[in-house]
Design a protein around this motif. Structure first.
Motif, PDB file in Angstrom:
ATOM      1  N   ARG A   4      95.210  -9.029 122.443  1.00  0.00           N
ATOM      2  CA  ARG A   4      94.199  -9.600 121.558  1.00  0.00           C
ATOM      3  C   ARG A   4      93.355 -10.589 122.339  1.00  0.00           C
ATOM      4  O   ARG A   4      93.881 -11.462 123.014  1.00  0.00           O
ATOM      5  CB  ARG A   4      94.840 -10.329 120.390  1.00  0.00           C
ATOM      6  CG  ARG A   4      95.316  -9.405 119.332  1.00  0.00           C
ATOM      7  CD  ARG A   4      95.562 -10.189 118.104  1.00  0.00           C
ATOM      8  NE  ARG A   4      95.348  -9.311 116.967  1.00  0.00           N
ATOM      9  CZ  ARG A   4      95.702  -9.606 115.770  1.00  0.00           C
ATOM     10  NH1 ARG A   4      96.279 -10.761 115.527  1.00  0.00           N
ATOM     11  NH2 ARG A   4      95.485  -8.775 114.794  1.00  0.00           N
ATOM     12  N   LEU A   5      92.070 -10.411 122.221  1.00  0.00           N
ATOM     13  CA  LEU A   5      91.159 -11.330 122.878  1.00  0.00           C
ATOM     14  C   LEU A   5      90.923 -12.532 121.978  1.00  0.00           C
ATOM     15  O   LEU A   5      90.923 -12.409 120.751  1.00  0.00           O
ATOM     16  CB  LEU A   5      89.835 -10.637 123.178  1.00  0.00           C
ATOM     17  CG  LEU A   5      89.920  -9.458 124.139  1.00  0.00           C
ATOM     18  CD1 LEU A   5      88.565  -8.773 124.226  1.00  0.00           C
ATOM     19  CD2 LEU A   5      90.366  -9.917 125.507  1.00  0.00           C
ATOM     20  N   PRO A   6      90.711 -13.680 122.579  1.00  0.00           N
ATOM     21  CA  PRO A   6      90.441 -14.861 121.745  1.00  0.00           C
ATOM     22  C   PRO A   6      89.107 -14.713 121.023  1.00  0.00           C
ATOM     23  O   PRO A   6      88.197 -14.036 121.501  1.00  0.00           O
ATOM     24  CB  PRO A   6      90.387 -16.006 122.761  1.00  0.00           C
ATOM     25  CG  PRO A   6      90.116 -15.358 124.066  1.00  0.00           C
ATOM     26  CD  PRO A   6      90.671 -13.970 123.992  1.00  0.00           C
ATOM     27  N   LYS A   7      89.025 -15.342 119.869  1.00  0.00           N
ATOM     28  CA  LYS A   7      87.771 -15.317 119.121  1.00  0.00           C
ATOM     29  C   LYS A   7      86.714 -16.087 119.894  1.00  0.00           C
ATOM     30  O   LYS A   7      86.974 -17.148 120.444  1.00  0.00           O
ATOM     31  CB  LYS A   7      87.945 -15.950 117.745  1.00  0.00           C
ATOM     32  CG  LYS A   7      88.696 -15.088 116.780  1.00  0.00           C
ATOM     33  CD  LYS A   7      88.680 -15.699 115.409  1.00  0.00           C
ATOM     34  CE  LYS A   7      89.391 -14.773 114.433  1.00  0.00           C
ATOM     35  NZ  LYS A   7      89.351 -15.313 113.080  1.00  0.00           N
TER      36      LYS A   7
END
Length: 99
Positions: A4-7
């Motif tokens: 998951r990539l950071p927002k």
């Protein structure tokens, strides 16, 4: 398994975005790239429709592209939002020449 990539936060406020759009539009306009100026100005109007300078920038580019009706509408919008603004005389003169 996917990572998951950071927002990502918005890097610019709407005001900053509009200022950038107008500056880039002026850059393109001054170099004769009226289509690019038109597109950046159009983005600025979408972002801040109540900011008079966006309409003036779009009107200038539209006029150069022979989009007379749109230029008239945008000069009129500028004058409605900023009747005593820095570009009011130029907008009025442009409107008179487009009739």
């Amino acid at each position: 398994m996917r990572r998951r990539l950071p927002k990502v936060q918005n890097l610019q406020t709407p005001d900053e975005r509009v200022d950038e759009d107008i500056n880039v539009a002026k850059f393109y306009y001054n170099r004769g790239n009226y289509m690019a100026a038109y597109l950046r100005s159009k983005d600025a109007v979408k972002t801040e429709p109540n900011y008079a300078e966006t309409h003036f920038s779009l009107a200038q580019a539209a006029e150069k592209m022979k989009k007379t009706d749109e230029a008239k509408a945008e000069y009129t919008a500028y004058l409605k939002l900023s009747p005593g603004g820095d570009n009011a005389k130029a907008a009025q003169k442009a409107l008179e020449s487009l009739h």
